[in-house]
Design a protein around this motif. Sequence first.
Motif, PDB file in Angstrom:
ATOM      1  N   MET A 217      41.014 -26.659  52.510  1.00 10.88           N
ATOM      2  CA  MET A 217      40.745 -26.568  53.953  1.00 10.88           C
ATOM      3  C   MET A 217      39.797 -27.690  54.397  1.00 10.88           C
ATOM      4  SD  MET A 217      40.512 -22.450  54.181  1.00 10.88           S
ATOM      5  CE  MET A 217      39.626 -22.327  55.713  1.00 10.88           C
ATOM      6  N   ILE A 218      38.756 -27.918  53.586  1.00  9.09           N
ATOM      7  CA  ILE A 218      37.803 -28.977  53.956  1.00  9.09           C
ATOM      8  C   ILE A 218      38.477 -30.343  53.848  1.00  9.09           C
ATOM      9  CG2 ILE A 218      35.550 -30.014  53.495  1.00  9.09           C
ATOM     10  CD1 ILE A 218      34.729 -27.353  52.162  1.00  9.09           C
ATOM     11  N   ALA A 219      39.196 -30.561  52.710  1.00 11.49           N
ATOM     12  CA  ALA A 219      39.828 -31.870  52.491  1.00 11.49           C
ATOM     13  C   ALA A 219      40.809 -32.195  53.614  1.00 11.49           C
ATOM     14  CB  ALA A 219      40.536 -31.880  51.140  1.00 11.49           C
ATOM     15  N   SER A 220      41.602 -31.202  54.021  1.00 13.80           N
ATOM     16  CA  SER A 220      42.587 -31.491  55.066  1.00 13.80           C
ATOM     17  C   SER A 220      41.930 -31.626  56.444  1.00 13.80           C
ATOM     18  CB  SER A 220      43.678 -30.415  55.085  1.00 13.80           C
ATOM     19  OG  SER A 220      43.087 -29.159  55.241  1.00 13.80           O
ATOM     20  N   SER A 221      40.677 -31.114  56.571  1.00 11.30           N
ATOM     21  CA  SER A 221      40.011 -31.261  57.871  1.00 11.30           C
ATOM     22  C   SER A 221      39.306 -32.605  58.009  1.00 11.30           C
ATOM     23  CB  SER A 221      39.010 -30.117  58.089  1.00 11.30           C
ATOM     24  OG  SER A 221      37.839 -30.364  57.343  1.00 11.30           O
ATOM     25  N   VAL A 222      39.045 -33.259  56.862  1.00 16.82           N
ATOM     26  CA  VAL A 222      38.333 -34.546  56.963  1.00 16.82           C
ATOM     27  C   VAL A 222      39.248 -35.757  56.799  1.00 16.82           C
ATOM     28  CG1 VAL A 222      36.122 -33.602  56.204  1.00 16.82           C
ATOM     29  CG2 VAL A 222      37.668 -34.595  54.514  1.00 16.82           C
ATOM     30  N   ALA A 223      40.440 -35.553  56.198  1.00 15.03           N
ATOM     31  CA  ALA A 223      41.298 -36.708  55.918  1.00 15.03           C
ATOM     32  C   ALA A 223      42.617 -36.610  56.678  1.00 15.03           C
ATOM     33  CB  ALA A 223      41.572 -36.781  54.424  1.00 15.03           C
ATOM     34  N   ALA A 224      43.258 -37.751  56.823  1.00 13.68           N
ATOM     35  CA  ALA A 224      44.549 -37.780  57.510  1.00 13.68           C
ATOM     36  C   ALA A 224      45.591 -37.043  56.673  1.00 13.68           C
ATOM     37  CB  ALA A 224      44.977 -39.225  57.714  1.00 13.68           C
ATOM     38  N   GLY A 225      46.499 -36.342  57.346  1.00 17.89           N
ATOM     39  CA  GLY A 225      47.467 -35.465  56.675  1.00 17.89           C
ATOM     40  C   GLY A 225      48.311 -36.130  55.607  1.00 17.89           C
ATOM     41  N   HIS A 226      48.620 -37.411  55.775  1.00 12.75           N
ATOM     42  CA  HIS A 226      49.529 -38.061  54.815  1.00 12.75           C
ATOM     43  C   HIS A 226      48.822 -38.506  53.540  1.00 12.75           C
ATOM     44  CE1 HIS A 226      47.787 -41.955  55.827  1.00 12.75           C
ATOM     45  NE2 HIS A 226      47.752 -41.512  57.070  1.00 12.75           N
ATOM     46  N   SER A 227      47.475 -38.512  53.559  1.00  8.70           N
ATOM     47  CA  SER A 227      46.751 -39.045  52.401  1.00  8.70           C
ATOM     48  C   SER A 227      46.705 -38.035  51.252  1.00  8.70           C
ATOM     49  CB  SER A 227      45.330 -39.406  52.806  1.00  8.70           C
ATOM     50  OG  SER A 227      44.634 -38.237  53.164  1.00  8.70           O
ATOM     51  N   GLU A 228      46.506 -38.596  50.052  1.00  2.00           N
ATOM     52  CA  GLU A 228      46.421 -37.756  48.855  1.00  2.00           C
ATOM     53  C   GLU A 228      45.175 -36.879  48.913  1.00  2.00           C
ATOM     54  OE1 GLU A 228      46.441 -39.018  44.365  1.00  2.00           O
ATOM     55  OE2 GLU A 228      47.966 -40.109  45.489  1.00  2.00           O
ATOM     56  N   PHE A 229      44.131 -37.431  49.517  1.00  2.98           N
ATOM     57  CA  PHE A 229      42.846 -36.731  49.626  1.00  2.98           C
ATOM     58  C   PHE A 229      43.017 -35.399  50.365  1.00  2.98           C
ATOM     59  CE2 PHE A 229      38.632 -35.789  51.163  1.00  2.98           C
ATOM     60  CZ  PHE A 229      37.797 -36.236  50.164  1.00  2.98           C
ATOM     61  N   ALA A 230      43.830 -35.431  51.421  1.00  2.00           N
ATOM     62  CA  ALA A 230      44.012 -34.225  52.249  1.00  2.00           C
ATOM     63  C   ALA A 230      44.761 -33.122  51.510  1.00  2.00           C
ATOM     64  CB  ALA A 230      44.758 -34.590  53.523  1.00  2.00           C
ATOM     65  N   ASN A 231      45.514 -33.520  50.452  1.00  2.00           N
ATOM     66  CA  ASN A 231      46.309 -32.524  49.716  1.00  2.00           C
ATOM     67  C   ASN A 231      45.562 -31.912  48.534  1.00  2.00           C
ATOM     68  OD1 ASN A 231      48.593 -32.730  51.338  1.00  2.00           O
ATOM     69  ND2 ASN A 231      49.232 -34.601  50.282  1.00  2.00           N
ATOM     70  N   MET A 232      44.275 -32.254  48.421  1.00  5.94           N
ATOM     71  CA  MET A 232      43.488 -31.740  47.300  1.00  5.94           C
ATOM     72  C   MET A 232      43.375 -30.214  47.385  1.00  5.94           C
ATOM     73  SD  MET A 232      39.573 -32.791  46.502  1.00  5.94           S
ATOM     74  CE  MET A 232      39.789 -34.536  46.676  1.00  5.94           C
ATOM     75  N   GLY A 233      43.412 -29.574  46.214  1.00  7.07           N
ATOM     76  CA  GLY A 233      43.203 -28.112  46.161  1.00  7.07           C
ATOM     77  C   GLY A 233      44.368 -27.326  46.722  1.00  7.07           C
ATOM     78  N   GLY A 234      44.070 -26.152  47.236  1.00  5.25           N
ATOM     79  CA  GLY A 234      45.125 -25.288  47.774  1.00  5.25           C
ATOM     80  C   GLY A 234      45.691 -24.364  46.710  1.00  5.25           C
ATOM     81  N   ILE A 235      46.702 -23.604  47.121  1.00  2.38           N
ATOM     82  CA  ILE A 235      47.293 -22.638  46.176  1.00  2.38           C
ATOM     83  C   ILE A 235      48.308 -23.361  45.297  1.00  2.38           C
ATOM     84  CG2 ILE A 235      48.773 -20.592  46.026  1.00  2.38           C
ATOM     85  CD1 ILE A 235      47.320 -19.534  48.502  1.00  2.38           C
ATOM     86  N   ASP A 236      48.155 -23.154  43.992  1.00  6.34           N
ATOM     87  CA  ASP A 236      49.016 -23.836  43.037  1.00  6.34           C
ATOM     88  C   ASP A 236      49.714 -22.790  42.164  1.00  6.34           C
ATOM     89  OD1 ASP A 236      50.213 -25.518  41.279  1.00  6.34           O
ATOM     90  OD2 ASP A 236      48.374 -26.319  40.385  1.00  6.34           O
ATOM     91  N   LEU A 237      51.041 -22.874  42.118  1.00  9.34           N
ATOM     92  CA  LEU A 237      51.829 -21.890  41.365  1.00  9.34           C
ATOM     93  C   LEU A 237      51.483 -21.911  39.878  1.00  9.34           C
ATOM     94  CD1 LEU A 237      54.041 -19.831  42.098  1.00  9.34           C
ATOM     95  CD2 LEU A 237      55.700 -21.488  41.254  1.00  9.34           C
ATOM     96  N   THR A 238      51.208 -23.117  39.353  1.00 13.89           N
ATOM     97  CA  THR A 238      50.856 -23.238  37.922  1.00 13.89           C
ATOM     98  C   THR A 238      49.586 -22.453  37.628  1.00 13.89           C
ATOM     99  OG1 THR A 238      51.638 -25.481  38.218  1.00 13.89           O
ATOM    100  CG2 THR A 238      50.717 -24.945  36.076  1.00 13.89           C
ATOM    101  N   ASN A 239      48.603 -22.546  38.549  1.00  9.43           N
ATOM    102  CA  ASN A 239      47.347 -21.796  38.378  1.00  9.43           C
ATOM    103  C   ASN A 239      47.611 -20.304  38.336  1.00  9.43           C
ATOM    104  OD1 ASN A 239      45.821 -24.052  38.368  1.00  9.43           O
ATOM    105  ND2 ASN A 239      45.021 -23.821  40.447  1.00  9.43           N
ATOM    106  N   ILE A 240      48.478 -19.860  39.246  1.00 11.49           N
ATOM    107  CA  ILE A 240      48.757 -18.419  39.320  1.00 11.49           C
ATOM    108  C   ILE A 240      49.448 -17.954  38.040  1.00 11.49           C
ATOM    109  CG2 ILE A 240      50.100 -16.677  40.586  1.00 11.49           C
ATOM    110  CD1 ILE A 240      49.374 -18.394  43.119  1.00 11.49           C
ATOM    111  N   LEU A 241      50.364 -18.786  37.520  1.00 10.33           N
ATOM    112  CA  LEU A 241      51.026 -18.451  36.247  1.00 10.33           C
ATOM    113  C   LEU A 241      50.016 -18.391  35.113  1.00 10.33           C
ATOM    114  CD1 LEU A 241      54.393 -20.435  36.296  1.00 10.33           C
ATOM    115  CD2 LEU A 241      54.089 -17.970  36.173  1.00 10.33           C
ATOM    116  N   ALA A 242      49.056 -19.342  35.126  1.00 11.47           N
ATOM    117  CA  ALA A 242      48.017 -19.367  34.082  1.00 11.47           C
ATOM    118  C   ALA A 242      47.160 -18.103  34.146  1.00 11.47           C
ATOM    119  CB  ALA A 242      47.153 -20.611  34.241  1.00 11.47           C
ATOM    120  N   ILE A 243      46.875 -17.652  35.367  1.00 12.71           N
ATOM    121  CA  ILE A 243      46.074 -16.425  35.544  1.00 12.71           C
ATOM    122  C   ILE A 243      46.829 -15.234  34.943  1.00 12.71           C
ATOM    123  CG2 ILE A 243      45.244 -14.770  37.275  1.00 12.71           C
ATOM    124  CD1 ILE A 243      44.736 -17.269  39.103  1.00 12.71           C
ATOM    125  N   LEU A 244      48.123 -15.129  35.302  1.00 10.37           N
ATOM    126  CA  LEU A 244      48.935 -14.020  34.785  1.00 10.37           C
ATOM    127  C   LEU A 244      48.994 -14.059  33.259  1.00 10.37           C
ATOM    128  CD1 LEU A 244      51.916 -13.950  37.309  1.00 10.37           C
ATOM    129  CD2 LEU A 244      50.049 -12.320  37.113  1.00 10.37           C
TER     130      LEU A 244
END
Lengths: 175, 69
Positions: free
Chosen positions: A125-152
């Motif tokens: 949320m913070i990364a996408s609020s400070v950087a332009a939408g197309h940049s890699e920086f703005a896509n940092m974090g968020g919900i990741d399916l791999t993480n959820i699989l690792a948790i399970l």
Amino acid sequence: MPAQHSTLLGVTRGLLWLMLGLVAAAALLVLAVSVGLVAAWPDIMVELKNSKIFIDPGIIQPRLLWMMAVLAAILGVAAFVLRQLQAMVASAATGDPFIPANARRLRRTGWSLVAAQLLAIPLHMIASSVAAGHSEFANMGGIDLTNILAILLAFVLAAVFEQGAAMRDELEGTV
Amino acid sequence: MAIVVKLDELLHARRMTLTDLSDRIGITLANLSILKTGKAKAMRFSTLEAICMELDCQPGDLLAFETER
């Protein structure tokens, strides 16, 4: 223990130390960036403006500092998970991984991964609020399916180890 | 423990040592020792069978139930 297994455990142990080293380096970097954000903000602001990635660098300093705090927390969680894995590898090397302590470690790992995933949401949320939408920086974090699989996987393995430890306990003292 | 293992008496009657029995039935001395001293929590049928075969006895000769007071 077969030689192949001990080699694999040795490699895993080495990789875990390497990853801990990387986490420590990343933590130092986060610290350095945080200090820089406070101490040399006017210079950094000029650089951010020139990069054209960040939107309105004039007002994003507090958000960037929050980002550093969240990143530091995620790195702390990562270090904790790696320490748990190291302890599990050590118990596997002694030839007795099916112990209640490993079930607890896996459960703690699972909850730590949940915490890391939850922290990744405000990070995004913070990364996408400070950087332009197309940049890699703005896509940092968020919900990741791999993480959820690792948790399970961590929670399922914890249950398996609990069962294994109980069976091991039952078998002990059997002649 | 209510179940008593009478391995010592059986071995004594046959003039056999625990090491001899271990060699003959292929169960480690450590495990047989656990059994002899009554520290075992459980016993496999295969162990019982091997001991009965070697000592030419019945399971009842090896194990007994005693009420605890």
